[in-house]
Design an enzyme around this catalytic site. Structure first.
Site, PDB file in Angstrom:
ATOM      1  N   CYS A 252       8.566  -4.401  -5.976  1.00 42.67           N
ATOM      2  CA  CYS A 252       7.762  -5.359  -6.743  1.00 42.67           C
ATOM      3  C   CYS A 252       7.513  -6.669  -5.994  1.00 42.67           C
ATOM      4  CB  CYS A 252       8.407  -5.635  -8.079  1.00 42.67           C
ATOM      5  SG  CYS A 252       8.534  -4.174  -9.106  1.00 42.67           S
TER       6      CYS A 252
ATOM      7  N   CYS B 239       4.441  -6.480  -4.003  1.00 41.49           N
ATOM      8  CA  CYS B 239       3.302  -5.847  -4.683  1.00 41.49           C
ATOM      9  C   CYS B 239       2.126  -6.817  -4.812  1.00 41.49           C
ATOM     10  CB  CYS B 239       3.739  -5.383  -6.061  1.00 41.49           C
ATOM     11  SG  CYS B 239       2.386  -4.698  -7.012  1.00 41.49           S
TER      12      CYS B 239
ATOM     13  N   CYS C 152       4.614   0.937  -5.390  1.00 39.42           N
ATOM     14  CA  CYS C 152       5.046   1.167  -6.771  1.00 39.42           C
ATOM     15  C   CYS C 152       5.584   2.599  -6.874  1.00 39.42           C
ATOM     16  CB  CYS C 152       3.871   0.956  -7.728  1.00 39.42           C
ATOM     17  SG  CYS C 152       4.380   0.786  -9.447  1.00 39.42           S
TER      18      CYS C 152
ATOM     19  N   CYS D 103       1.363  -7.595 -13.629  1.00 42.28           N
ATOM     20  CA  CYS D 103       2.175  -6.462 -14.066  1.00 42.28           C
ATOM     21  C   CYS D 103       3.031  -6.823 -15.279  1.00 42.28           C
ATOM     22  CB  CYS D 103       3.049  -5.975 -12.916  1.00 42.28           C
ATOM     23  SG  CYS D 103       4.040  -4.547 -13.371  1.00 42.28           S
TER      24      CYS D 103
ATOM     25  N   GLU E  19      -8.355  16.470  -0.391  1.00 40.63           N
ATOM     26  CA  GLU E  19      -7.848  16.362  -1.759  1.00 40.63           C
ATOM     27  C   GLU E  19      -7.172  17.648  -2.214  1.00 40.63           C
ATOM     28  OE1 GLU E  19      -7.397  13.824  -3.470  1.00 40.63           O
ATOM     29  OE2 GLU E  19      -8.575  12.361  -2.357  1.00 40.63           O
TER      30      GLU E  19
END
Ligand code: SF4
Ligand code: ZN
Length: 438
Positions: free
Chosen positions: A246, A249, A239, A255, A57
């Protein structure tokens, strides 16, 4: 401020369940194979698991996944545990005693400490140099003050570990311990703003707070780590900022931005009043409403970005012949704090605005005299050219000079940490990308 219209929040439990299910199923099918994911899945020890996620991270902050993979593998090979990393840093800074393995005294400017250098070199290509140092400090704290045990909740991770913010704490806790806590990073901001048509400034604290609430409400209760990674992965691969896919997706049914794009008006929400009445704090500002040419990329929105600062720096490549006639170059170490802290560079000097070339040479020659102790004359400096490098907020131009030196030149170690390196040694040193360009 007035409360946001509930139309932006995740209020319908059936919809939340469906969204979680589609996203997790997609993640199972499409997730990228990444070394930290493999480690987190296979490692039975919670502390080691948390450490492995933590390192990934920290590295992923502001750095592309593809670049991180190699650094990550090298790092984990070198310091596979908290203890190993804490040891590496302890050796350089035990109560100001200097570095035992390389026999460096506490105030010596002479040779760079090998271990410190090692850590810096590993991070040099990652672009953000103080992150590695802070990770070491935090590891040391876990070993010396927390008995080698990582804090077990997002709240404690954030409270007890220096350099661990809300996002990193949430990622470690959800991925390594299965705590049902959400995360909000750039990818999540984008996905949530599109899913819920949030067009207010997504960098404002008020909007960020709402997004955290939403992420916490949305996170899957039984697979929080996978869910958070799935949401981020969706933002990274589907995205995306400019050209979201899309059609592929997994959550397109849920959405609102896509709905609005396809049907030209906001999705109807039963029993919920429309936004905009009384100034909804999550809607786009009235002055900049939905722009149909942008489609889903109407969201997220940010306040106008500040222009990067424009700076010029004179830098000089001093060259001598080493023992077998091999060219060697002088590099000096930057201060241990600030931009590019602790990294090595050709002797450099920030230039005042609008300085003529003659004047540039003079100030650079002064600077070289001061940091090397040699009688450098301005007219001996040869102008080679300019190199542009963009740092996060700075548009930096290096004006590059060269100065060949004859004979043997001794360095004065009292003036600044410096050393002569061959081209090969230069590339293996902790130098910034900008200096490599130079
Ligand atoms: Fe993003 Fe398009 Fe999916 Fe909406 S449908 S979440 S805009 S990729
Ligand atoms: Zn609204």
């Amino acid at each position: 401020p007035p409360p946001p219209s509930t139309r932006h929040l995740f209020g319908d439990p059936a919809e939340v369940r469906a969204l979680r299910g589609s996203l997790l199923a997609w993640y199972g099918r499409c997730k990228r194979d990444l070394p930290w994911r493999a480690l987190a899945a296979a490692e039975p020890d919670a502390d080691r698991r948390a450490y492995a996620v933590w390192v990934s991270e920290i590295m992923l902050q502001q750095t592309q996944v593809a670049t991180v993979i190699d650094y990550y593998n090298r790092w984990m090979q070198k310091w596979p545990t908290l203890q190993a990393l804490a040891q590496a840093s302890l050796e350089v800074s035990v109560a100001g005693a200097g570095c035992a393995p390389c026999a460096r005294g506490p105030s010596s400017n002479a040779a760079p400490c090998l271990l410190e250098q090692e850590v810096n070199e590993l991070w040099a290509g990652l672009g953000y140099y103080s992150r590695g140092k802070r990770l070491q400090e935090a590891a040391r704290k876990v070993v010396s003050e927390l008995g080698g045990r990582m804090p077990r909740t997002a709240e404690d991770l954030q409270k007890l570990l220096p350099g661990v913010g809300r996002y990193t704490a949430g990622a470690i806790a959800s991925i390594s311990y299965g705590q049902a806590t959400g995360v909000v990073d750039g990818n999540v901001i984008r996905v949530l703003c599109r899913l819920r048509c949030i067009g207010a400034d997504s960098s404002s604290p008020a909007v960020i707070d709402r997004l955290w609430d939403m992420a916490n409400a949305l996170v899957d209760r039984s697979r929080p780590g996978d869910f958070n990674q799935a949401l981020m992965e969706l933002g990274a691969t589907v995205c995306t900022p400019k050209a979201p896919l899309c059609g592929e997706c997994p959550v397109k049914e849920h959405c609102r931005a896509r709905h609005r794009k396809l049907f030209g008006k906001p999705a109807p929400v039963p029993d919920v009043e429309d936004c905009g009445v009384g100034g909804c704090p999550l809607c786009p500002p009235a002055a900049e409403p939905w722009d149909s040419s942008l489609g889903v990329t109407n969201f997220p929105r940010k306040a106008a970005k500040k222009q990067p600062r424009v700076e010029r720096t004179a830098t000089c490549v001093l060259e001598r012949r080493g023992c077998h006639g091999t060219p060697e170059y002088l590099i000096v170490q930057r201060p241990s704090s600030g931009l590019l802290a602790g990294l090595w560079e050709f002797p450099s000097l920030p230039l005042a605005q609008g300085l003529q070339e003659e004047k540039q040479r003079e100030v650079l020659a002064d600077h070289l005299r001061a940091c090397t102790g040699w009688p450098v004359v301005a007219r001996a400096l040869q102008l080679i050219g300019e190199v542009v490098h963009i740092f996060s907020h700075i548009h930096q131009t290096y004006v590059v000079y060269s100065l060949p030196l004859d004979g043997d030149v001794a360095l004065d170690p009292a003036l600044a940490p410096s050393r002569w390196v061959t081209e090969e040694e230069f590339h293996a040193s902790a130098v910034s990308t900008a200096m490599k360009k130079v």
